[in-house]
Scaffold this active site. Structure first.
Site, mmCIF file in Angstrom:
data_model
loop_
_atom_site.group_PDB
_atom_site.id
_atom_site.type_symbol
_atom_site.label_atom_id
_atom_site.label_comp_id
_atom_site.label_asym_id
_atom_site.label_seq_id
_atom_site.Cartn_x
_atom_site.Cartn_y
_atom_site.Cartn_z
ATOM 1 N N ASP A 1 0.884 -1.161 0.000
ATOM 2 C CA ASP A 1 0.000 0.000 0.000
ATOM 3 C C ASP A 1 0.925 1.215 0.000
ATOM 4 O OD1 ASP A 1 -2.157 1.735 0.215
ATOM 5 O OD2 ASP A 1 -2.306 1.511 2.393
ATOM 6 N N GLU B 1 -1.235 -1.280 -4.747
ATOM 7 C CA GLU B 1 -2.414 -0.466 -5.023
ATOM 8 C C GLU B 1 -2.009 0.698 -5.920
ATOM 9 O OE1 GLU B 1 -5.631 0.957 -2.124
ATOM 10 O OE2 GLU B 1 -4.336 2.707 -2.414
ATOM 11 N N ASP C 1 -2.576 0.925 7.109
ATOM 12 C CA ASP C 1 -1.689 0.702 5.967
ATOM 13 C C ASP C 1 -1.322 -0.772 5.829
ATOM 14 O OD1 ASP C 1 -1.192 3.580 5.116
ATOM 15 O OD2 ASP C 1 -0.629 3.640 7.234
#
Length: 168
Positions: free
Chosen positions: A12, A76, A148
């Site tokens: 992430d 992501e 996160d």
């Protein structure tokens, strides 16, 4: 079909904090849920310049690759809407991720839209608490990691399950 030797690293991206998670295929072939090896975050010092923080991120990612030796990486792809200032530094962090993946492990990461990995897990509009509860239940975690790391676990899991968005 999932190869039995694939080790997934879910990321992430962020410059202030980058979430990461390592997942292995299940050791028991009758199970489909991967084994969550480890997870955490990489934080950079806000007092440093962006360039210094990118170097710090690169070094920490290299250490992560050396320790866990992933064979696949899911990241992501950030979506910013109107948050232009945040977009610049996060996209620079994505560039560092690409660099480290290519140089250190000869891996081309897959990039997943937030709505797609969330839809794979809960639904495309799931909020942070819905994602966190799903991850906690799915992997039977006693404590919830920070947001996160939770997102990194979910991203790695979606990659492990074969989700692909075909974005470079």
């Amino acid at each position: 079909m999932i190869e039995s030797t694939q080790r997934w690293l879910g990321l992430d991206p962020g410059l202030a904090k980058l979430g990461w998670a390592v997942l292995d295929p299940p050791s028991d072939k009758s199970k489909s849920l991967p084994f969550l090896v480890e997870y955490g975050t990489i934080a950079t010092a806000k007092s440093h310049s962006t360039a210094q923080r990118l170097v710090e991120l690169e070094q920490d990612l290299i250490a992560l690759f050396e320790e866990f030796q992933p064979t696949r990486v899911a990241v992501e792809m950030p979506f910013f809407g109107r948050q232009i200032k945040a977009a610049g530094v996060v996209l620079q962090a994505v560039g560092i991720i690409n660099l480290v993946c290519c140089r250190e492990a000869k891996i081309t990461p897959i990039f997943l839209h937030q709505s797609s990995w969330k839809a794979h897990l809960v639904n495309g509009r799931a909020d942070k608490s819905e994602v966190a509860i799903t991850i906690q239940n799915l992997f039977e975690l006693e404590q919830l990691p920070n947001d996160d790391a939770v997102d990194a676990i979910a991203i790695g899991y979606a990659g492990f399950c074969g989700l692909v968005n075909n974005i470079d």
